[in-house]
Design a protein around this motif. Structure first.
Motif, PDB file in Angstrom:
ATOM      1  N   SER A   9      39.951  41.256   8.223  1.00  0.00           N
ATOM      2  CA  SER A   9      41.364  41.615   8.052  1.00  0.00           C
ATOM      3  C   SER A   9      41.505  42.754   7.042  1.00  0.00           C
ATOM      4  O   SER A   9      42.364  43.617   7.189  1.00  0.00           O
ATOM      5  CB  SER A   9      42.169  40.406   7.557  1.00  0.00           C
ATOM      6  N   ASP A  11      42.898  42.935   4.142  1.00  0.00           N
ATOM      7  CA  ASP A  11      44.339  43.050   3.832  1.00  0.00           C
ATOM      8  C   ASP A  11      44.622  42.724   2.376  1.00  0.00           C
ATOM      9  O   ASP A  11      45.227  41.687   2.108  1.00  0.00           O
ATOM     10  CB  ASP A  11      45.120  42.104   4.764  1.00  0.00           C
ATOM     11  N   VAL A  35      38.953  46.798  11.719  1.00  0.00           N
ATOM     12  CA  VAL A  35      40.129  46.226  11.060  1.00  0.00           C
ATOM     13  C   VAL A  35      40.919  45.442  12.108  1.00  0.00           C
ATOM     14  O   VAL A  35      41.467  46.015  13.052  1.00  0.00           O
ATOM     15  CB  VAL A  35      40.980  47.360  10.455  1.00  0.00           C
ATOM     16  N   GLN A  37      43.638  43.340  14.090  1.00  0.00           N
ATOM     17  CA  GLN A  37      45.092  43.218  14.213  1.00  0.00           C
ATOM     18  C   GLN A  37      45.347  42.044  15.150  1.00  0.00           C
ATOM     19  O   GLN A  37      45.097  42.130  16.342  1.00  0.00           O
ATOM     20  CB  GLN A  37      45.677  44.526  14.789  1.00  0.00           C
ATOM     21  N   TYR A  43      50.223  40.006   7.959  1.00  0.00           N
ATOM     22  CA  TYR A  43      49.523  40.897   7.032  1.00  0.00           C
ATOM     23  C   TYR A  43      50.518  41.529   6.067  1.00  0.00           C
ATOM     24  O   TYR A  43      51.697  41.683   6.399  1.00  0.00           O
ATOM     25  CB  TYR A  43      48.829  42.017   7.820  1.00  0.00           C
ATOM     26  N   SER A  46      49.910  47.163   7.396  1.00  0.00           N
ATOM     27  CA  SER A  46      49.684  47.338   8.833  1.00  0.00           C
ATOM     28  C   SER A  46      48.198  47.659   9.057  1.00  0.00           C
ATOM     29  O   SER A  46      47.488  48.044   8.110  1.00  0.00           O
ATOM     30  CB  SER A  46      50.543  48.481   9.374  1.00  0.00           C
ATOM     31  N   ALA A  47      47.749  47.547  10.295  1.00  0.00           N
ATOM     32  CA  ALA A  47      46.340  47.833  10.595  1.00  0.00           C
ATOM     33  C   ALA A  47      46.008  49.278  10.225  1.00  0.00           C
ATOM     34  O   ALA A  47      44.940  49.559   9.669  1.00  0.00           O
ATOM     35  CB  ALA A  47      46.051  47.566  12.067  1.00  0.00           C
ATOM     36  N   ASP A  48      46.926  50.193  10.509  1.00  0.00           N
ATOM     37  CA  ASP A  48      46.663  51.603  10.179  1.00  0.00           C
ATOM     38  C   ASP A  48      46.590  51.804   8.668  1.00  0.00           C
ATOM     39  O   ASP A  48      45.743  52.558   8.180  1.00  0.00           O
ATOM     40  CB  ASP A  48      47.746  52.510  10.779  1.00  0.00           C
ATOM     41  N   ARG A  50      45.684  49.524   6.476  1.00  0.00           N
ATOM     42  CA  ARG A  50      44.434  48.902   6.004  1.00  0.00           C
ATOM     43  C   ARG A  50      43.233  49.806   6.294  1.00  0.00           C
ATOM     44  O   ARG A  50      42.350  49.982   5.458  1.00  0.00           O
ATOM     45  CB  ARG A  50      44.259  47.525   6.661  1.00  0.00           C
ATOM     46  N   ALA A  51      43.245  50.389   7.503  1.00  0.00           N
ATOM     47  CA  ALA A  51      42.131  51.280   7.879  1.00  0.00           C
ATOM     48  C   ALA A  51      42.125  52.518   6.983  1.00  0.00           C
ATOM     49  O   ALA A  51      41.074  52.954   6.513  1.00  0.00           O
ATOM     50  CB  ALA A  51      42.257  51.664   9.347  1.00  0.00           C
ATOM     51  N   ALA A  68      40.903  50.386  13.753  1.00  0.00           N
ATOM     52  CA  ALA A  68      41.790  49.239  13.904  1.00  0.00           C
ATOM     53  C   ALA A  68      41.643  48.729  15.334  1.00  0.00           C
ATOM     54  O   ALA A  68      41.492  49.527  16.264  1.00  0.00           O
ATOM     55  CB  ALA A  68      43.226  49.645  13.624  1.00  0.00           C
ATOM     56  N   SER A  70      42.679  45.317  18.179  1.00  0.00           N
ATOM     57  CA  SER A  70      43.281  44.020  18.473  1.00  0.00           C
ATOM     58  C   SER A  70      42.548  43.458  19.687  1.00  0.00           C
ATOM     59  O   SER A  70      42.493  44.100  20.727  1.00  0.00           O
ATOM     60  CB  SER A  70      44.772  44.260  18.717  1.00  0.00           C
TER      61      SER A  70
END
Ligand code: ADP
Length: 162
Positions: A9, A11, A35, A37, A43, A46-48, A50-51, A68, A70
Motif C-alpha cells: 500500500s 500509504d 503501489v 489500489q 487510503y 491516492s495511488a498516484d 503514493r507512487a 500504481a 489495481s
C-alpha cells in the motif's frame, strides 16, 4: 534477467519500506515497486500520490520502476515477466497473513516465487498505519519517514481554509 515486484500500500512509504528496497536492489536486475489500489481499502494518499512520493524518495535509477496498479499482484507479475514477488516481514503478527498470501499466489501462479525479507530490528515497529497516527497527533516523524513524506503528511492534514 531477474525481475522482482515489491507490492504494497505504501500509504505512505516509510524508512522500513525504503530499507527493504535498498537491500533488494543489488539482488535483482529490475525491481518494480507496485503501489496497490484496492476498493476494499481506505487510503490517506491516492495511488498516484503514493507512487510519486516513492519516486521522490528513491531518486533516479533505471533499475527501479514505481507503478500504481489495481488487481492481483500475480497478474501484474505475469504481464511484466517478473519471476519474484518480495514482501517484508516485521513481526509474528505479519506472518500468518504473509504465509496465506504467498500460498494463494503460488496457487494462482506456480512459477512465481514469493521471497520474504526480514526487516531490520530498528524498523520493526514502523508501519504506515502508526506513522499516520503519529502525524494526526502532531508527533515527530523524522525517524520514521523521509522529509518529503513528512511534508506531504503535514500538507494532507493541514486544516482546509473555509
Ligand atoms: P500492505 O497493505 O500490502 O501490507 P504495506 O505498505 O503495509 O502494504 O507493506 C508492504 C510490504 O512492506 C509488506 O510486505 C510489509 O510487511 C512490508 N513492510 C511494511 N513496513 C515495513 C517495515 N517497517 N520494515 C520492513 N517491511 C515492512
Amino acid at each position: 534477467m531477474v525481475r522482482a515486484v515489491y507490492p504494497g500500500s505504501f500509504d505512505p512509504i516509510t524508512f522500513g519500506h525504503l530499507d527493504i528496497i535498498k537491500r533488494l536492489l543489488p539482488l535483482y536486475d529490475e525491481l518494480i515497486i507496485l503501489v496497490a489500489q484496492s476498493d476494499q481499502k481506505q487510503y490517506m494518499f491516492s495511488a498516484d500520490e503514493r507512487a510519486e512520493l516513492i519516486r521522490q524518495c528513491l531518486g533516479k535509477s533505471n533499475r527501479v520502476k514505481v507503478e500504481a496498479f489495481s488487481g492481483l499482484t500475480v497478474d501484474y507479475a505475469k504481464r511484466a515477466n517478473a519471476q519474484v514477488i518480495v514482501r517484508g516481514l516485521r513481526a509474528v503478527a505479519d506472518y500468518e497473513y504473509e504465509q496465506a498470501m504467498a500460498n494463494m499466489n503460488r496457487q494462482l501462479a506456480p512459477n512465481i516465487e514469493t521471497m520474504i525479507v526480514f526487516c531490520r530490528p530498528e524498523y520493526n515497529y514502523v508501519s504506515s498505519r502508526l506513522v499516520k497516527e503519529v502525524a494526526l497527533n502532531g508527533g515527530s516523524l523524522d525517524d520514521l519517514v523521509p522529509a518529503q513524506v513528512v511534508k506531504a503528511l503535514k500538507l494532507k492534514l493541514k486544516p482546509k481554509k473555509k
